[in-house]
Design a protein around this motif. Structure first.
Motif, short mmCIF file in Angstrom:
data_model
loop_
_atom_site.label_atom_id
_atom_site.label_comp_id
_atom_site.label_asym_id
_atom_site.label_seq_id
_atom_site.Cartn_x
_atom_site.Cartn_y
_atom_site.Cartn_z
N CYS A 145 77.02 92.38 106.81
CA CYS A 145 77.51 92.78 105.49
C CYS A 145 78.34 91.67 104.86
O CYS A 145 78.26 91.43 103.65
CB CYS A 145 78.36 94.05 105.60
SG CYS A 145 77.42 95.52 106.01
N PHE A 146 79.12 90.99 105.66
CA PHE A 146 79.98 89.92 105.15
C PHE A 146 79.19 88.66 104.77
O PHE A 146 79.75 87.73 104.20
CB PHE A 146 81.08 89.56 106.15
CG PHE A 146 82.20 90.56 106.18
CD1 PHE A 146 82.85 90.95 105.02
CD2 PHE A 146 82.63 91.09 107.39
CE1 PHE A 146 83.89 91.86 105.05
CE2 PHE A 146 83.69 92.00 107.43
CZ PHE A 146 84.32 92.38 106.26
N ALA A 147 77.89 88.62 105.05
CA ALA A 147 77.06 87.50 104.62
C ALA A 147 77.01 87.42 103.09
O ALA A 147 76.80 86.35 102.53
CB ALA A 147 75.66 87.61 105.20
N ASP A 148 77.22 88.55 102.42
CA ASP A 148 77.30 88.60 100.96
C ASP A 148 78.71 88.21 100.56
O ASP A 148 79.68 88.90 100.91
CB ASP A 148 76.97 90.01 100.48
CG ASP A 148 77.03 90.17 98.96
OD1 ASP A 148 77.62 89.31 98.27
OD2 ASP A 148 76.49 91.17 98.48
N ASP A 149 78.87 87.12 99.82
CA ASP A 149 80.22 86.65 99.48
C ASP A 149 80.95 87.56 98.49
O ASP A 149 82.14 87.38 98.25
CB ASP A 149 80.20 85.21 98.99
CG ASP A 149 79.51 85.01 97.65
OD1 ASP A 149 78.78 85.90 97.20
OD2 ASP A 149 79.71 83.93 97.05
N HIS A 150 80.27 88.55 97.91
CA HIS A 150 80.95 89.52 97.06
C HIS A 150 81.62 90.62 97.88
O HIS A 150 82.43 91.38 97.35
CB HIS A 150 79.96 90.18 96.08
CG HIS A 150 79.52 89.27 94.99
ND1 HIS A 150 78.31 88.63 95.01
CD2 HIS A 150 80.14 88.88 93.86
CE1 HIS A 150 78.21 87.89 93.93
NE2 HIS A 150 79.31 88.02 93.22
N VAL A 151 81.30 90.69 99.16
CA VAL A 151 81.88 91.71 100.03
C VAL A 151 83.18 91.15 100.61
O VAL A 151 83.18 90.17 101.33
CB VAL A 151 80.90 92.12 101.15
CG1 VAL A 151 81.57 93.09 102.12
CG2 VAL A 151 79.64 92.73 100.56
N HIS A 152 84.26 91.82 100.27
CA HIS A 152 85.59 91.39 100.75
C HIS A 152 86.16 92.36 101.77
O HIS A 152 86.92 91.95 102.64
CB HIS A 152 86.58 91.29 99.58
CG HIS A 152 86.21 90.26 98.58
ND1 HIS A 152 86.67 88.97 98.65
CD2 HIS A 152 85.40 90.31 97.49
CE1 HIS A 152 86.18 88.27 97.63
NE2 HIS A 152 85.40 89.06 96.93
N MET A 153 85.81 93.62 101.64
CA MET A 153 86.35 94.65 102.52
C MET A 153 85.27 95.68 102.82
O MET A 153 84.56 96.12 101.91
CB MET A 153 87.55 95.35 101.86
CG MET A 153 88.14 96.48 102.68
SD MET A 153 89.51 97.35 101.84
CE MET A 153 90.88 96.25 102.22
#
Length: 132
Positions: free
Chosen positions: A29-37
């Motif tokens: 999920c964190f591979a997407d740089d828009h995902v912060h939390m």
């Protein structure tokens, strides 16, 4: 005129993950740089939040074991400007919004410029751009 609250600016339908999410799934999920939390929920209740820095290289198994709630939530009735100042002072851009029973209300998302919040329309527009 009434001052806007967190409840007025919150993303109401953030992506959530089940509490049995693995560390490997969280990393994906964190591979997407828009995902912060990441928000780990069960029956609508927030049981954990994850940031990239919660998962060191040795982390493995259930992601919930590495999650935190303390210091990562806010109430919907807090004035939005107070929440913005809190996020800026902590160097954060996301807070989970919960009610008094720990039920997830949404996600407070501070924009990159730190001057305002992303709303449902912003999230929908980004998703449309990515074709998701």
């Amino acid at each position: 005129m009434r001052e806007p609250t967190v409840g007025d600016v919150v993303v109401r339908l953030p992506k959530t993950l089940p509490v049995d999410t693995s560390v490997a799934q969280a990393r994906a999920c964190f591979a997407d740089d828009h995902v912060h939390m990441l928000l780990l929920t069960e029956a609508g209740r927030l049981l954990g939040t994850l940031l990239r820095e919660d998962l060191d290289e040795a982390a493995d198994g259930p992601a919930l074991a590495y999650s935190h709630v303390a210091g990562r939530t806010v109430s919907a009735d807090l004035p939005a400007e107070a929440a913005r100042r809190l996020l800026v002072s902590r160097g954060q851009r996301r807070l989970a919004v919960v009610d008094g029973d720990g039920v997830l209300v949404g996600l407070l998302c501070l924009k990159r410029r730190l001057t305002g919040f992303c709303g449902d329309a912003d999230v929908a527009a980004r998703a449309a751009e990515r074709g998701t």
